[in-house]
Scaffold this active site. Structure first.
Site, PDB file in Angstrom:
ATOM      1  N   GLU A   1       0.843  -1.204   0.000  1.00  0.00           N
ATOM      2  CA  GLU A   1       0.000   0.000   0.000  1.00  0.00           C
ATOM      3  C   GLU A   1       0.870   1.243   0.000  1.00  0.00           C
ATOM      4  OE1 GLU A   1      -3.744  -0.358   2.466  1.00  0.00           O
ATOM      5  OE2 GLU A   1      -2.355  -1.620   3.577  1.00  0.00           O
TER       6      GLU A   1
ATOM      7  N   ASP B   1      -3.317  -6.435  11.073  1.00  0.00           N
ATOM      8  CA  ASP B   1      -4.140  -5.629  10.170  1.00  0.00           C
ATOM      9  C   ASP B   1      -4.309  -6.319   8.805  1.00  0.00           C
ATOM     10  OD1 ASP B   1      -5.582  -3.203   9.628  1.00  0.00           O
ATOM     11  OD2 ASP B   1      -3.932  -2.561   8.351  1.00  0.00           O
TER      12      ASP B   1
ATOM     13  N   HIS C   1      -6.574 -11.032   5.670  1.00  0.00           N
ATOM     14  CA  HIS C   1      -6.533 -10.857   4.211  1.00  0.00           C
ATOM     15  C   HIS C   1      -5.538 -11.817   3.534  1.00  0.00           C
ATOM     16  CE1 HIS C   1      -9.038  -7.484   4.894  1.00  0.00           C
ATOM     17  NE2 HIS C   1      -8.127  -6.552   5.011  1.00  0.00           N
TER      18      HIS C   1
ATOM     19  N   LYS D   1       0.562   0.956  -4.863  1.00  0.00           N
ATOM     20  CA  LYS D   1      -0.531   0.115  -4.369  1.00  0.00           C
ATOM     21  C   LYS D   1      -0.576  -1.105  -5.279  1.00  0.00           C
ATOM     22  CE  LYS D   1      -4.787  -0.764  -2.568  1.00  0.00           C
ATOM     23  NZ  LYS D   1      -4.974  -1.186  -1.198  1.00  0.00           N
TER      24      LYS D   1
END
Ligand code: BG6
Length: 492
Positions: free
Chosen positions: A221, A240, A245, A345
């Site tokens: 990111e 996180d 994910h 990203k």
């Protein structure tokens, strides 16, 4: 109205959607714009009411202003229509409620129809609020066996706290009423992993450690922690991003073919992968960003962010070598890496296929042998397969080159916009389809593995590394993979 897919009947049921934390970042940036897109595509039935919970009446105007702003900021100009916005607004009802005040819940009860409606409660709230709100919903007779509850990741901060949250939820809800969301599972290209693997025999037969050398899963990111210091510093990139994910991506890459594409079978197969993850002893790189330039803009280091604890040792980047001890995957490492404030990203999966045992071309070209499959999730969605071909030219002999066979979903499927992960997940929720939500077991198994990664790092002599904002991450991540004769895709 939605069809009652659980009962396989054509009976239709009206729905209410209660959004706790309506003025929060998640609601404004993701959930409400997703409802806009669902409205625009005609996926929302007339009978659906959305109840946005705000703290007090004084916030009503602010909520509507923020809502408008957020839709305008998060919906492309070409996709925006004033009529769609008005239709969405007409189904939104603002309810003021101080969630810590038990007496306020009566108002919520009065706002939701008593009979014949299924209500979803979406907790876009800090995890510490879950129990309190559930207790109050229960004490005020607001929830029943038809209610659905949606909980965001991270569920807990380790195995023990995740188990506590799950125990608390189980006090009031059956497992099939609980929707544990990971929006990565709603991304179209992530869903496509199932189609790619199980509908293409050329891949299905090659999808194992005999044919695959190694797999990279990257979620990079450019953003930093975006003012979320309080939340982020307690969790770091491991919790996180990796705990849900990245592990979910790993699961879909590694699962056995489910007997049927239903919630029971898909989720069972994911649990089997999580159970087979080998504990990691080393090969974990944790790092923090220092100041630098991201996309041309100067940015501060993590410890210089607003409100920073300058002694913080929380990682903003993590990279590790994971292994799955089962029949299919033993011997194929999965390299996971994710970080904030990187150069771009980029979410992608790279599958490096093994070259053939015997190479009949000039030996100096051997590094070209072996196909690479690139599955791009963000910023553009697509799949490309690197294929080795002969260099064109009658004077070129059998000199080889690699070229991509590229599948661009925008072109091949003639779509102008890829729906965001939350759109799909909201639709699945409204249809009471659990396939893409996480089971209690999945969450707890992934925590068990993550806890031991954290412990292994703490017990190692390895220090927290640093990387410049706007770079590709720390040098140590490169060294870690190269130690095994492998390379990150961009370093080949
Ligand atoms: C969230 C994390 O779950 O996922 C954020 O809390 C992160 O820190 C985000 O930025 C990334 O999602 P996406 O869809 O932009 O890759």
């Amino acid at each position: 109205m939605i069809s009652n897919s659980q009962n396989n009947s054509s009976e239709t049921i009206s729905q209410d959607f209660v959004l706790f934390g309506s003025l929060g970042d998640l609601s404004l940036r993701k959930l409400l714009p997703s409802f806009y897109h669902l409205e625009s595509a005609g996926f929302l039935d007339k009978s659906l009411s959305i109840h946005c919970v705000i703290r007090d009446d004084n916030e009503t105007n602010k909520f509507y202003e923020k809502l408008k702003e957020s839709i305008q900021n998060n919906v492309n100009e070409d996709d925006y229509s004033g009529d769609t916005f008005d239709t969405l607004i007409s189904r939104i009802n603002c309810i003021s409620l101080d969630l810590t005040d038990p007496s306020g819940y009566k108002k919520l009860k009065q706002s939701i129809p008593k009979n014949g409606s299924v209500t979803s409660y979406y907790f876009a709230l800090p995890p510490s609020m879950i129990e309190l709100v559930c207790d109050n919903l229960n004490d005020n007779g607001i929830i029943n066996k038809e209610s659905k509850i949606v909980i965001e990741k991270p569920i807990g901060v380790d195995y023990k706290s995740a188990k506590d949250v799950n125990d608390k939820l189980a006090k009031y809800f059956d497992e099939e009423q609980i929707y544990r969301i990971d929006h990565y599972l709603g991304k179209e290209t992530v869903q496509n992993l199932i189609a790619l693997r199980f509908a293409n025999s050329i891949f299905a037969s090659q999808w194992n450690s005999k044919c695959i050398e190694y797999i990279e899963i990257t979620a990079a990111e450019t953003i930093g922690i975006e003012g979320r210091w309080g939340y982020y510093d307690d969790v770091g990139q491991m919790i996180d991003m990796v705990q849900s994910h990245l592990l979910q991506l790993l699961c879909l890459l590694a699962i056995e073919p489910p007997n049927e594409l239903n919630a029971l079978n898909i989720r069972y197969e994911k649990e089997q992968v999580l159970k087979a993850l080998t504990p990691i002893k080393d090969n974990i790189i944790r790092a923090q960003y220092v100041d630098g330039k991201v996309l041309g803009e100067s940015v501060p280091g993590y410890l210089e962010e607003d409100g920073a604890n300058t002694q913080s040792e929380t990682e903003t980047y993590i990279c590790m070598r994971a292994e799955i001890s089962n029949w299919r995957w033993s011997g194929t490492p999965f390299y996971l890496r994710t970080g904030k404030r990187l150069s771009e990203k980029l979410t992608q999966i790279i599958i490096h296929f093994k070259p053939d045992q015997h190479f009949i071309f000039d030996q100096d070209q051997q590094q070209l042998a072996g196909n690479v499959l690139i599955i791009k999730l963000q910023p553009t969605e697509g799949i490309s397969l690197e294929v080795v071909t002969k260099n064109h030219g009658i004077d070129k002999g059998m000199r080889l080159r690699k070229d991509p066979l590229y599948l661009d979903f925008y072109k091949s499927q003639k779509v102008s916009r890829m729906p965001g992960g939350y759109e799909k997940m909201l639709l699945e929720l409204l249809n009471s389809e659990q396939r893409m939500f996480l089971t209690r077991k999945e969450v707890e198994l992934s925590w068990k593995w993550c806890d031991q990664v954290t412990k292994a790092f703490e017990n190692s002599s390895q220090k927290l590394c640093q990387y410049r904002s706007g770079s590709n991450g720390p040098e140590e991540a490169k060294q870690m993979i190269e130690k095994y004769g492998h390379k990150w895709y961009e370093d080949r």
